[in-house]
Design a protein around this motif. Structure first.
Motif, short mmCIF file in Angstrom:
data_model
loop_
_atom_site.label_atom_id
_atom_site.label_comp_id
_atom_site.label_asym_id
_atom_site.label_seq_id
_atom_site.Cartn_x
_atom_site.Cartn_y
_atom_site.Cartn_z
N HIS A 80 0.83 -1.21 0.00
CA HIS A 80 0.00 0.00 0.00
C HIS A 80 0.86 1.25 0.00
O HIS A 80 2.00 1.25 0.50
CB HIS A 80 -1.01 0.00 1.15
CG HIS A 80 -0.46 0.06 2.53
ND1 HIS A 80 -0.17 1.25 3.17
CD2 HIS A 80 -0.20 -0.91 3.44
CE1 HIS A 80 0.26 1.01 4.40
NE2 HIS A 80 0.26 -0.29 4.59
N GLU A 179 -5.02 1.83 2.70
CA GLU A 179 -5.04 0.64 3.54
C GLU A 179 -5.18 1.01 5.00
O GLU A 179 -5.84 0.30 5.77
CB GLU A 179 -3.76 -0.18 3.32
CG GLU A 179 -3.74 -1.53 4.00
CD GLU A 179 -3.19 -1.52 5.42
OE1 GLU A 179 -3.30 -2.55 6.12
OE2 GLU A 179 -2.64 -0.47 5.85
N GLY A 184 -8.70 -1.41 2.20
CA GLY A 184 -8.39 -2.80 1.93
C GLY A 184 -8.36 -3.20 0.47
O GLY A 184 -8.78 -4.30 0.11
N ALA A 185 -7.86 -2.35 -0.41
CA ALA A 185 -7.72 -2.68 -1.83
C ALA A 185 -9.04 -3.10 -2.46
O ALA A 185 -9.08 -3.93 -3.38
CB ALA A 185 -6.66 -3.76 -2.03
N THR A 200 1.01 -10.14 0.26
CA THR A 200 1.17 -8.74 0.63
C THR A 200 2.50 -8.62 1.36
O THR A 200 3.00 -9.59 1.95
CB THR A 200 0.03 -8.26 1.54
OG1 THR A 200 -0.09 -9.14 2.67
CG2 THR A 200 -1.29 -8.25 0.78
N ASP A 364 -4.09 -5.69 3.41
CA ASP A 364 -4.91 -5.69 2.21
C ASP A 364 -5.40 -7.09 1.89
O ASP A 364 -6.49 -7.28 1.34
CB ASP A 364 -4.12 -5.13 1.03
CG ASP A 364 -3.98 -3.62 1.09
OD1 ASP A 364 -5.01 -2.95 1.23
OD2 ASP A 364 -2.86 -3.12 1.02
#
Length: 419
Positions: A80, A179, A184-185, A200, A364
């Motif tokens: 992130h 994030e 959270g993507a 991640t 994420d």
């Protein structure tokens, strides 16, 4: 400086805090476009394919497979680009400090007081004597969470460019916004991303690996009061702030972050604001067990009902929303066992034992794993995140690029799941 240190310092110097108060838009801050552009330019310079910066500040790209690995599944990496909002984060002045033992002064804080780290604040420093550490200057956080991860991924691609003989499958990389505020993507286009598993890179010390996270929910408690002159308030005034205080007193005090650890869940009062007529309190709820999260939600609803009964009217309302779930529910499935075992093997190849931790937070991957991109979480090697004492040891930063090189090599062959 090594390539990864150079990139890390460059990325940290670009402020990019997210902001929960403007979370109704993505990204929540315009500054995240600035770091997105810097990373995208680096990817293009290296020759990455399909480099895109979306209207929401998502950066995505692909790296072609090495010879003979073209038919293997794409391996994904996600980091992130935003930094934490809980501390100062603009401007950021990264620096390298040599640690010689004892107390290390980072700089002077905005309040004029000395900012330092020592074995008393971080016992891990005892093994870092003689190491270079990247820190800020005491006036802001550094942003190692997660710009260390960003730098590691880009530096990995630089290695693959410099040595095309290094084995690896096709790689998909993403650098996502917000994030730190629970986004959270959520807007990552997984079809375009093209990977169904990966990692991640958003963890702590070297060797750390996480496939367990909290389940998470947020609760907004609103109070509607009635303001009258204090001299004639008897029997009439309803103080919204008092109602919020009564509610907070009913939330179990022993189940707050400062009293919990390991698998303990908690309630956390993030912020409170208001006056006599209106008040608002934002909470987060965390637990590794979703059933316990549901029980915590019910505790808060009952507390609202109780306070309203004491006032004899509806003064409080509550809204609760889920944010993310424990990625262990996905990553521990047999078909993804290679995510854990390959991480363990890659750490071993650089002489580092892997330590699995139950993350007291989320990544994420906590959302992505439930959307179809199963991913464990690797070290980003930051310490004291979200504050002015944050630091990243240079040897660990560099070692993680070695680890990623070993990791992608392990995926340069078909994977066998452990049933």
């Amino acid at each position: 400086m090594s390539d990864v240190v150079d990139r890390f310092i460059k990325y940290c110097a670009v402020p990019s805090q997210s902001n929960p108060l403007t979370a109704d838009r993505v990204p929540s801050t315009e500054s995240q476009f600035d770091i997105a552009k810097v990373i995208a330019d680096d990817l293009r310079e290296l020759g990455a394919e399909d480099v895109v910066v979306t209207e929401n500040a998502y950066v995505t790209a692909h790296w072609p497979a090495s010879e003979g690995c073209e038919d293997l599944p794409t391996l994904g990496f996600c980091c992130h680009i935003d930094t934490a909002w809980q501390s100062y984060g603009d401007p950021v002045h990264p620096q390298i400090k040599r640690y010689e033992g004892g107390k290390l002064t980072i700089g002077t804080g905005r309040d004029g007081k000395e900012v330092f780290i020592s074995p008393e604040t971080n016992a891990c420093l005892e093994r870092m004597v003689g190491w270079d550490l990247v820190t800020a200057d005491g006036t802001s956080l550094l942003g190692g969470d997660d710009k260390a991860g960003d730098a590691m991924v880009v530096s990995l691609l630089a290695r693959l460019k410099d040595d095309p003989s290094l084995p690896h499958p096709r790689l998909a990389v993403s650098f996502v916004p917000d994030e730190e505020i629970g986004h959270g993507a959520a807007l990552l286009d997984l079809d375009e991303f093209g990977a169904t598993f990966g990692y991640t890179i958003d963890g702590g010390p070297l060797g750390e690996f996480c496939y367990e996270t909290f389940n998470a929910a947020e609760a907004k408690v609103r109070a509607k009061g009635l303001s009258v002159h204090t001299g004639t308030a008897k029997g009439i005034m309803v103080n919204a702030c008092e109602a919020i205080m009564k509610f907070h007193a009913l939330v179990p005090p022993q189940e707050r972050p400062e009293y919990t650890e390991n698998y303990d869940g908690f309630y956390y009062l993030e912020r409170i604001q208001g006056d006599c007529e209106e008040a608002l309190a934002d909470y987060i709820i965390r637990d590794h067990d979703q059933a316990k999260v549901e029980a915590r939600k019910e505790t808060m609803r009952k507390a609202v009902d109780f306070v309203n009964q004491t006032f004899g009217q509806e003064v409080l309302t509550i809204e609760i929303h889920d944010q993310y779930h424990n990625l262990a529910d996905v990553v521990t499935k047999p078909e993804y066992s290679h995510l854990i075992e390959n991480a363990r093997a890659a750490y071993a190849k650089i002489g580092q034992e892997m330590t699995c931790i139950p993350m007291r937070g989320g990544t994420d991957g906590s959302q992505l794993s439930f959307r179809g991109f199963a991913c464990g979480n690797l070290s980003a090697c930051y310490y004291n995140a979200h504050g002015v004492r944050e630091f990243v040891p240079v040897p660990e930063l560099e070692a993680m690029v070695d680890m990623l090189q070993e990791l992608v090599a392990l995926y340069a062959k078909p994977q066998v799941s452990v049933e």
